[in-house]
Design an enzyme around this catalytic site. Structure first.
Site, short mmCIF file in Angstrom:
data_model
loop_
_atom_site.label_atom_id
_atom_site.label_comp_id
_atom_site.label_asym_id
_atom_site.label_seq_id
_atom_site.Cartn_x
_atom_site.Cartn_y
_atom_site.Cartn_z
N THR A 120 74.40 -41.97 -37.23
CA THR A 120 73.69 -43.18 -37.64
C THR A 120 73.32 -43.15 -39.11
O THR A 120 73.07 -42.08 -39.68
CB THR A 120 72.41 -43.31 -36.79
OG1 THR A 120 71.56 -44.30 -37.38
CG2 THR A 120 71.62 -42.01 -36.72
N ASP A 121 73.21 -44.34 -39.71
CA ASP A 121 72.76 -44.42 -41.10
C ASP A 121 71.31 -43.95 -41.26
O ASP A 121 70.86 -43.67 -42.37
CB ASP A 121 72.94 -45.85 -41.65
CG ASP A 121 72.17 -46.94 -40.92
OD1 ASP A 121 71.45 -46.62 -39.94
OD2 ASP A 121 72.29 -48.12 -41.33
N GLU A 122 70.56 -43.90 -40.14
CA GLU A 122 69.14 -43.53 -40.25
C GLU A 122 68.94 -42.11 -40.75
O GLU A 122 67.86 -41.77 -41.23
CB GLU A 122 68.44 -43.71 -38.90
CG GLU A 122 68.49 -45.13 -38.44
CD GLU A 122 67.37 -45.55 -37.49
OE1 GLU A 122 66.44 -44.75 -37.26
OE2 GLU A 122 67.43 -46.67 -36.99
N TYR A 144 63.52 -39.67 -33.82
CA TYR A 144 64.90 -40.00 -33.43
C TYR A 144 65.89 -39.57 -34.51
O TYR A 144 66.88 -38.89 -34.23
CB TYR A 144 65.03 -41.51 -33.17
CG TYR A 144 66.46 -42.01 -33.27
CD1 TYR A 144 67.41 -41.67 -32.32
CD2 TYR A 144 66.86 -42.79 -34.37
CE1 TYR A 144 68.73 -42.10 -32.43
CE2 TYR A 144 68.18 -43.23 -34.48
CZ TYR A 144 69.11 -42.88 -33.52
OH TYR A 144 70.40 -43.29 -33.64
N LYS A 198 69.01 -36.82 -34.55
CA LYS A 198 70.41 -37.13 -34.87
C LYS A 198 70.90 -36.25 -36.03
O LYS A 198 72.00 -35.70 -35.98
CB LYS A 198 70.57 -38.61 -35.24
CG LYS A 198 70.49 -39.59 -34.11
CD LYS A 198 71.54 -39.40 -33.01
CE LYS A 198 72.94 -39.79 -33.42
NZ LYS A 198 73.89 -39.66 -32.27
O1 DAU Z 1 70.65 -48.06 -38.12
C1 DAU Z 1 71.28 -47.59 -36.94
C2 DAU Z 1 70.23 -47.48 -35.89
O2 DAU Z 1 69.87 -48.81 -35.54
C3 DAU Z 1 70.63 -46.69 -34.66
O3 DAU Z 1 70.85 -45.37 -35.03
C4 DAU Z 1 69.53 -46.73 -33.61
O4 DAU Z 1 69.94 -46.08 -32.44
C5 DAU Z 1 69.19 -48.17 -33.32
O5 DAU Z 1 68.09 -48.20 -32.42
C6 DAU Z 1 68.85 -48.93 -34.58
O6 DAU Z 1 67.60 -48.47 -35.12
P1 DAU Z 1 66.50 -49.49 -35.69
O7 DAU Z 1 65.18 -48.85 -35.55
O8 DAU Z 1 66.89 -50.03 -37.01
O9 DAU Z 1 66.72 -50.68 -34.60
P2 DAU Z 1 65.70 -51.60 -33.84
O10 DAU Z 1 66.51 -52.64 -33.15
O11 DAU Z 1 64.70 -50.84 -33.03
O12 DAU Z 1 64.91 -52.30 -35.03
C7 DAU Z 1 65.57 -53.03 -36.03
C8 DAU Z 1 64.52 -53.52 -37.00
O13 DAU Z 1 63.68 -54.47 -36.31
C9 DAU Z 1 63.59 -52.42 -37.48
O14 DAU Z 1 63.21 -52.69 -38.83
C10 DAU Z 1 62.37 -52.56 -36.58
C11 DAU Z 1 62.31 -54.05 -36.30
N1 DAU Z 1 61.74 -54.42 -34.98
C12 DAU Z 1 62.28 -53.86 -33.87
C13 DAU Z 1 61.75 -54.13 -32.63
C14 DAU Z 1 62.33 -53.49 -31.38
C15 DAU Z 1 60.69 -55.33 -34.91
O15 DAU Z 1 60.23 -55.87 -35.93
N2 DAU Z 1 60.17 -55.60 -33.67
C16 DAU Z 1 60.64 -55.03 -32.53
O16 DAU Z 1 60.09 -55.32 -31.43
#
Ligand code: DAU
Length: 328
Positions: free
Chosen positions: A116-118, A141, A145
């Site tokens: 992942t880019d993270e 997380y 990774k």
């Molecule tokens: O960048 C790749 C990564 O993308 C993967 O390695 C991870 O497995 C995947 O979960 C994802 O990580 P993020 O933390 O970026 O994804 P997430 O969908 O949880 O959140 C995307 C963005 O949206 C992040 O800035 C947090 C924000 N968010 C997320 C959720 C679930 C909100 O504002 N509200 C929320 O309820």
């Protein structure tokens, strides 16, 4: 080629399995069937499923028998869950990857570690991450990774295994578990439930359609060089508030459902990948983001039977822990 896809019942893994089958490969899946590894994601495809854990050497050996390659999607993937408790993340990402590499060392199979880019950490105010940049993970997380990834060059150097790493950006598309931003907000919007935007919502992610992510991984499987890392980025950076606005428009939801809530602790402001190395091999993302998001919203609208049963039991327990106070 006979390929073992670990984590093949998950979101990206199940798309990858379909792609390999379309290309005529023979596919076996090893999946622990956790909350997000869903048997129904592969119910209409012809491949063998071994139910088991990548951290279990016996299960890995059984599943990998006769396979010329292993592509590892198996992971605990949700940042918010890792903040609530990270034990499973270390076991799967770090120890599980080592078990797979031990198998590869024994059999000589090609290996691709889907990462992942993270792992590059927060790029706010900086350019785009290159494969040679150091890892600076910020969440439990992404630490897990990054730790798993570290095995790969060590096994290449020490044992001469044929292994590469891909690092993908934020992926969206059909069959993504509704804890991630896009499927959570789409399904909540369709149900008239709140859309909880963390903090100011100005965080930036680089969005990539799942099918484009899978073609990138396939390029690396077939043409990647041992010991090399390949970034797989969408080249499509958007603020979360923009994604949220588009989802509200596409679902026709009430904009008053959007709620700014307490931020994620340690929240990275920006991810960004330089994918020129993979592009030089001939890969490029094909799906325009606006089309991809519209198709994804349509998929969730048309496939309630996939996500409605998920939003019960364990999901509701997690949802309460993550959001009850934030939305109170
Ligand atoms: O960048 C790749 C990564 O993308 C993967 O390695 C991870 O497995 C995947 O979960 C994802 O990580 P993020 O933390 O970026 O994804 P997430 O969908 O949880 O959140 C995307 C963005 O949206 C992040 O800035 C947090 C924000 N968010 C997320 C959720 C679930 C909100 O504002 N509200 C929320 O309820």
């Amino acid at each position: 080629m006979r390929v073992l896809v670990t984590g093949g019942c998950g979101f990206i893994g199940s798309h990858f399995v379909r792609r390999l089958l379309e290309r005529g490969d023979d596919v076996r899946v090893l999946d622990k069937l956790t909350y997000s590894g869903r048997r129904e994601n592969l119910e209409d495809v012809d491949c063998e499923l071994v139910v088991g854990d990548i951290a279990d050497a016996e299960a890995v050996s059984r599943a990998a028998s006769g396979c010329e390659a292993i592509v590892n999607f198996a992971a605990e993937t949700h940042v918010d869950r890792s903040i609530l408790g990270a034990t499973d993340f270390g076991r799967t990402e770090f120890f599980g990857t080592q078990v797979l590499l031990e198998e590869v060392r024994r059999t000589g199979a090609r290996y691709v570690q889907v990462s992942t880019d993270e792992v590059y950490g927060d790029l706010a105010g900086r350019g785009s991450a290159k494969e040679t940049d150091p890892v600076e993970p910020s969440s439990p997380y992404s630490v897990a990774k990054a730790a798993g990834d570290l095995h790969v060059p060590a096994y290449v150097r020490t044992f001469g295994v044929d292994a590469s790493i891909t690092r993908g950006s934020n992926t969206y598309g059909p069959r993504q578990y509704p804890e991630k931003l896009v499927p959570l907000f789409v399904t909540n919007a369709l149900d008239g439930e709140p859309l909880p935007v963390y903090g100011d919502g100005r965080q930036i992610r680089d969005w990539l359609h799942v099918e484009d992510h899978c073609t990138g991984i396939e390029f690396v499987l077939r043409e990647g060089v041992a010991g090399e890392v390949y970034n797989v980025g969408g080249g499509n950076e958007r603020e979360n508030v923009e994604i949220t606005r588009r989802i509200v428009e596409l679902t026709g939801a009430d904009p008053a459902l959007v709620r700014h809530v307490t931020d994620r602790p340690g929240h990275d402001r920006r991810y960004s990948l330089d994918s020129s190395k993979l592009r030089a091999l001939g890969w490029e993302p094909r799906r325009a983001f606006d089309d991809g998001l519209a198709e994804t919203v349509a998929w969730y609208r048309d496939n309630r039977s996939w996500w409605e049963p998920i939003k019960s039991g364990e999901y509701l327990e997690y949802y309460r822990r993550q959001y009850a106070e934030r939305l109170a």
